[in-house]
Every structure is written in C-alpha cells, then in structure tokens.
Write a protein that holds these residues in place. Structure first.
Motif, PDB file in Angstrom:
ATOM      1  N   PRO A 151      24.328  -0.822   8.522  1.00  0.00           N
ATOM      2  CA  PRO A 151      24.612  -0.899   7.084  1.00  0.00           C
ATOM      3  C   PRO A 151      23.313  -0.956   6.283  1.00  0.00           C
ATOM      4  O   PRO A 151      22.313  -1.539   6.709  1.00  0.00           O
ATOM      5  CB  PRO A 151      25.412  -2.205   6.957  1.00  0.00           C
ATOM      6  CG  PRO A 151      25.953  -2.467   8.326  1.00  0.00           C
ATOM      7  CD  PRO A 151      24.940  -1.935   9.289  1.00  0.00           C
ATOM      8  N   GLY A 152      23.345  -0.354   5.105  1.00  0.00           N
ATOM      9  CA  GLY A 152      22.188  -0.359   4.230  1.00  0.00           C
ATOM     10  C   GLY A 152      21.299   0.862   4.350  1.00  0.00           C
ATOM     11  O   GLY A 152      20.416   1.058   3.516  1.00  0.00           O
ATOM     12  N   HIS A 153      21.500   1.688   5.376  1.00  0.00           N
ATOM     13  CA  HIS A 153      20.700   2.903   5.543  1.00  0.00           C
ATOM     14  C   HIS A 153      21.385   4.087   4.863  1.00  0.00           C
ATOM     15  O   HIS A 153      22.618   4.153   4.801  1.00  0.00           O
ATOM     16  CB  HIS A 153      20.484   3.205   7.021  1.00  0.00           C
ATOM     17  CG  HIS A 153      19.538   2.255   7.698  1.00  0.00           C
ATOM     18  ND1 HIS A 153      18.194   2.498   7.793  1.00  0.00           N
ATOM     19  CD2 HIS A 153      19.755   1.061   8.298  1.00  0.00           C
ATOM     20  CE1 HIS A 153      17.607   1.495   8.435  1.00  0.00           C
ATOM     21  NE2 HIS A 153      18.536   0.614   8.752  1.00  0.00           N
ATOM     22  N   ASN A 154      20.582   4.995   4.372  1.00  0.00           N
ATOM     23  CA  ASN A 154      21.100   6.188   3.706  1.00  0.00           C
ATOM     24  C   ASN A 154      21.557   7.194   4.760  1.00  0.00           C
ATOM     25  O   ASN A 154      20.722   7.728   5.506  1.00  0.00           O
ATOM     26  CB  ASN A 154      20.011   6.810   2.821  1.00  0.00           C
ATOM     27  CG  ASN A 154      20.541   7.941   1.966  1.00  0.00           C
ATOM     28  OD1 ASN A 154      21.545   8.584   2.280  1.00  0.00           O
ATOM     29  ND2 ASN A 154      19.861   8.200   0.862  1.00  0.00           N
ATOM     30  N   PRO A 155      22.856   7.478   4.848  1.00  0.00           N
ATOM     31  CA  PRO A 155      23.330   8.416   5.881  1.00  0.00           C
ATOM     32  C   PRO A 155      22.733   9.806   5.755  1.00  0.00           C
ATOM     33  O   PRO A 155      22.401  10.440   6.756  1.00  0.00           O
ATOM     34  CB  PRO A 155      24.851   8.424   5.671  1.00  0.00           C
ATOM     35  CG  PRO A 155      25.151   7.155   4.945  1.00  0.00           C
ATOM     36  CD  PRO A 155      23.973   6.894   4.086  1.00  0.00           C
ATOM     37  N   ASP A 156      22.587  10.301   4.518  1.00  0.00           N
ATOM     38  CA  ASP A 156      22.030  11.639   4.328  1.00  0.00           C
ATOM     39  C   ASP A 156      20.570  11.705   4.772  1.00  0.00           C
ATOM     40  O   ASP A 156      20.127  12.709   5.365  1.00  0.00           O
ATOM     41  CB  ASP A 156      22.149  12.052   2.862  1.00  0.00           C
ATOM     42  CG  ASP A 156      23.600  12.259   2.424  1.00  0.00           C
ATOM     43  OD1 ASP A 156      24.440  12.550   3.303  1.00  0.00           O
ATOM     44  OD2 ASP A 156      23.883  12.118   1.223  1.00  0.00           O
ATOM     45  N   ALA A 157      19.809  10.644   4.485  1.00  0.00           N
ATOM     46  CA  ALA A 157      18.409  10.625   4.904  1.00  0.00           C
ATOM     47  C   ALA A 157      18.292  10.594   6.419  1.00  0.00           C
ATOM     48  O   ALA A 157      17.439  11.282   7.011  1.00  0.00           O
ATOM     49  CB  ALA A 157      17.693   9.426   4.287  1.00  0.00           C
ATOM     50  N   ILE A 158      19.145   9.805   7.073  1.00  0.00           N
ATOM     51  CA  ILE A 158      19.126   9.744   8.538  1.00  0.00           C
ATOM     52  C   ILE A 158      19.490  11.095   9.131  1.00  0.00           C
ATOM     53  O   ILE A 158      18.837  11.593  10.061  1.00  0.00           O
ATOM     54  CB  ILE A 158      20.078   8.649   9.034  1.00  0.00           C
ATOM     55  CG1 ILE A 158      19.529   7.268   8.690  1.00  0.00           C
ATOM     56  CG2 ILE A 158      20.297   8.762  10.544  1.00  0.00           C
ATOM     57  CD1 ILE A 158      20.423   6.131   9.105  1.00  0.00           C
ATOM     58  N   LYS A 159      20.528  11.714   8.595  1.00  0.00           N
ATOM     59  CA  LYS A 159      20.943  13.026   9.100  1.00  0.00           C
ATOM     60  C   LYS A 159      19.842  14.057   8.912  1.00  0.00           C
ATOM     61  O   LYS A 159      19.543  14.848   9.815  1.00  0.00           O
ATOM     62  CB  LYS A 159      22.211  13.464   8.382  1.00  0.00           C
ATOM     63  CG  LYS A 159      22.747  14.809   8.817  1.00  0.00           C
ATOM     64  CD  LYS A 159      24.018  15.158   8.059  1.00  0.00           C
ATOM     65  CE  LYS A 159      24.511  16.558   8.436  1.00  0.00           C
ATOM     66  NZ  LYS A 159      25.756  16.902   7.689  1.00  0.00           N
TER      67      LYS A 159
END
Length: 438
Positions: free
Chosen positions: A334-342
């Motif tokens: 939680p708290g991480h940007n999913p788009d940035a990780i992808k």
C-alpha cells in the motif's frame, strides 16, 4: 608462488618491490658502505635522505609495473590500449551524441492517440542534415503537453553533435512507411544541445572489441566480427552448411571416417553460397528505399564482399523478429503508485530483452526476478510469457514460426530458433499486467 625475494617480471606476473623493502635494502647498503654503527635513526640526516630517495624508487617500480601490463590487452589502459588496437588495425570508436528532444502533436483528432516507436528517425530541416533516433516509444495525443524523449545521433563522432534550438522534423520517407499521422503533425524541438560525440568509448568496451578480433582472414568469426561493427546491426549469425563439421546434425554419427566427408561436396567451378542473418536495431532501414540513411543490407553486403574469398557469395537476410509480451498479476505494498511500478518493470524488461542475441530464449525466471526486484512489489503471480511471430517471414533456416501467437504456461520459457530474435515493446498489446494492493 612468490617467495618474497623475487621482484620484477616473474612467473606470476610483475611483482612490485614495496616501500618497506626498498627502505630496508637502502639501509643495508648504507651500513655496508659507512659501517654498522652508522646513525640510521629517524632523526638522522642520512635516514631522511634515504627515506626521500625510497619514495622515488618505489614510484619507479610502480612505473615499471604499469609499463609491463601495458603490453597486454587484458590489463592495458588508456593510451597503451590505443597502441595495442593500432597494432591490429582496430581504432577506438567515437561515441554517438545523446540528449533530449520535445515532441509536440498538432492537428490531431481529439480522441485519437499516436505512438512513435523506438528508433523513429528525426533530422534537421536545413542541410547538411544531421539525424537522430529516439531511444524509447512515445505516446502522443491532442491537447496534451509536449513529451520529452531521449535521442541518440545516427553518426558517431563530433558530426553528430547538434546545437540547441535547431529546426527538426521526422524524416519524410521513414514517416511515410512506418507512421499513419493523417492530418496530424509532430514537431520535434531540442531546447538543449545534443552532445557527447567528441567522446570515445571507455576502456572496457574497447578492450572487449580488441579481445574479440579474430586473427584469421576467412572464418565465420572473422566475417561476423566485421558485420557486428556495421551501424544499425543489433546481432548477426552465419549459417554455413558446407563450412565444416556440425556435430549437432543427426547424420553426424553415420559417417565412415576416411570414406565420406562430413559435409556435402561442392561441384568444381560452381559458386558457393552461405547465409547471413542480421537483426536490425529498431528503426534502421533494411533496404535503401526504407529511409534516407545508409541501409543495413547494403552496408553488410559491402563488408562481406570485402572479406569473402573468390566464388563465395552471401545471402543476406533480416532476422525473424518475435514480439514478446507478458501477462501477470502484481501484488504491491500500500502507498506505492501502481502505474509507476508497472512502468519501471516494463522498462527493465525491455532493457533485458534488448540485450538478448539471436536464438537466446526469454527466461521466465528473469522476468520474475526483474519484477520482484522492483521497490514496492510483494509478489508476482501467474506470470505467463507471450509471443507473436511475424505473419510473413523472410527466411526460415532453423525452425522459425510465422503467424503463430502463443501464450505459454506458468514457468515456461520462450524458446527461439537460431534465426529469431526477441523484441519487447512497452506499448505492445501483448502486455497485460494487473496490479493489486496487498
């Protein structure tokens, strides 16, 4: 092993005499010359003179060590490495200038999006024209702010440098063959200069090229080394069915030694052909009609013709490019940007696939490791590799598959034939990654 009494050139290489050993030897000689009762304490004048001279003697030893190792490509550096390259006729190459440009889309329909693929050719409007290639795919849409993307000069050396504020455009022939912009217009600008062409390749890159230079005139390795040096060539392979013993063939164990040869004999006087498969970097033209820069096919043909023996001719073909995709579910903290990780995962996977050579498989474990190494990723679930080979193939020397899209099982590697090479695009429709929070 060294018994600590041998210095200079030894069987283990060059052994430097340490500063402590130099000082001890000088004090021994001083006692032999002035007597055993000579004052060599730290405050004596003679001791200070000997210590000062010892520093210069030690530097001399270090210089001799550097001179010794400068004779070998594996240890030489800088100018010494340049001299070794000059001896075998391989100069250190200039780098390609790099920088960033801004792309602005105008005149497009409101709901339409455009993708400029990696390798899109940008050139200056005014001659003499200088050409650049973008290093990543770019998405453009109407009413969106300009997009910044990295570029690399086509030519090596200072001629590829470009001052800021030049008038640029997408190369017309390249755009006509590969883009469908319609009424839209893409305007490139370079707010900052494109530079770096005056620099030369570092020692480790130059050293690997020197160590890979074949010392023969006509072998597959000798020709391959020349082909790989052609601008725009990502990788290459030579298929020479009459070139010698191939123990991988099923008929290998059926030959009778001394009675039959290991390969089919060529009729006397008939021409002999061998096949060269070339994988091209993104955006480079294969034929001269594909763009207004030197075509890879023609450049490779010129190189091979300079190295081939009489009556031996090449068949030069493009490699079969296999588009690679992935389907997976990512579990993130939680708290991480999913788009940035992808986006970070896709960029890392693209870099890894771009380093693969002809016939090298895309390993399931490598993709999983790349995803799990990304900050914020807890787990990777149900990861499956996808492949989509081209519908129309130019060649099929080693079992390439055409027009066949596949989704592999979990844990299965994507295997490629020797004349196939993997390509991964971050905007590919083969990518389906779902992200969920823990």
């Amino acid at each position: 092993m060294n018994d600590f009494d041998q210095f200079g050139v030894t069987s283990e290489g060059f052994v430097v005499k340490g500063i402590d050993r130099v000082i001890a030897d000088q004090q021994t000689r001083a006692r032999a010359m002035f007597g055993s009762d000579v004052d060599l304490t730290s405050g004596s004048a003679l001791r200070k003179v000997l210590d000062t001279a010892a520093i210069h003697v030690h530097e001399l030893w270090r210089g001799l060590e550097a001179q010794y190792y400068a004779n070998f490509a594996t240890t030489a550096q800088g100018a010494s490495l340049n001299l070794l390259g000059t001896d075998i006729g391989l100069e250190r190459r200039r780098l390609q200038a790099t920088g960033e440009i801004s792309l602005t889309l105008t005149g497009a329909e409101p709901q339409r999006r455009f993708v400029l693929p990696q390798g899109t050719l940008i050139e200056t409007v005014d001659p003499p024209r200088k050409r650049l290639r973008i290093t990543a795919a770019v998405r453009l849409s109407a009413n969106a702010p300009p997009v910044t993307v990295g570029v690399r000069a086509v030519e090596r050396g200072p001629d590829g440098n470009l001052p800021a504020g030049q008038q640029l455009r997408i190369e017309p022939t390249w755009a006509q063959l590969r883009l469908n912009l319609g009424s839209a217009t893409v305007t490139p600008t370079n707010p900052e200069p494109i530079r770096g062409g005056e620099l030369v390749e570092p020692d480790d890159v130059y050293r690997s090229r020197l160590l890979g230079v074949p010392r023969t005139i006509w072998t597959q390795d000798a020709v391959l080394a020349q082909i790989l040096d052609v601008p725009g060539v990502r990788d290459a392979a030579i298929f020479d069915p009459l070139g010698g013993v191939d123990a991988s063939h099923r008929r290998f164990n059926t030959y009778l030694f001394g009675q039959r040869p290991f390969s089919t004999q060529r009729h006397s006087g008939s021409p002999y052909y061998f096949d060269v498969v070339v994988a091209v970097e993104p955006g480079w033209p294969w034929r001269q009609t594909d763009g207004d820069i030197p075509a890879v096919h023609d450049a490779v043909l010129d190189v091979v013709q300079q190295w081939r023996p009489v009556s031996i001719f090449p068949n030069i073909n493009p490699a079969n490019q296999v588009d690679v995709g992935v389907r997976a579910t990512l579990l993130v903290q939680p708290g991480h940007n999913p788009d940035a990780i992808k986006g970070e995962i896709l960029a890392a996977v693209q870099d890894g696939v771009d380093r693969l050579r002809l016939g090298r498989a895309v390993l399931h474990s490598d993709i999983v490791l790349t995803a799990r190494s990304t900050a914020g990723v807890v787990d990777v679930q149900n990861l499956r590799l996808r492949r989509c080979a081209p519908v129309f193939g130019d060649i099929s020397l080693s079992g390439a598959v055409f027009g066949n899209a596949q989704e592999l099982s979990v844990g299965e590697n994507l295997l490629l034939a020797p004349d196939e090479i993997a390509r991964f695009a971050i905007d590919s429709p083969l990518i389906d990654i779902q992200v969920s929070s823990q």
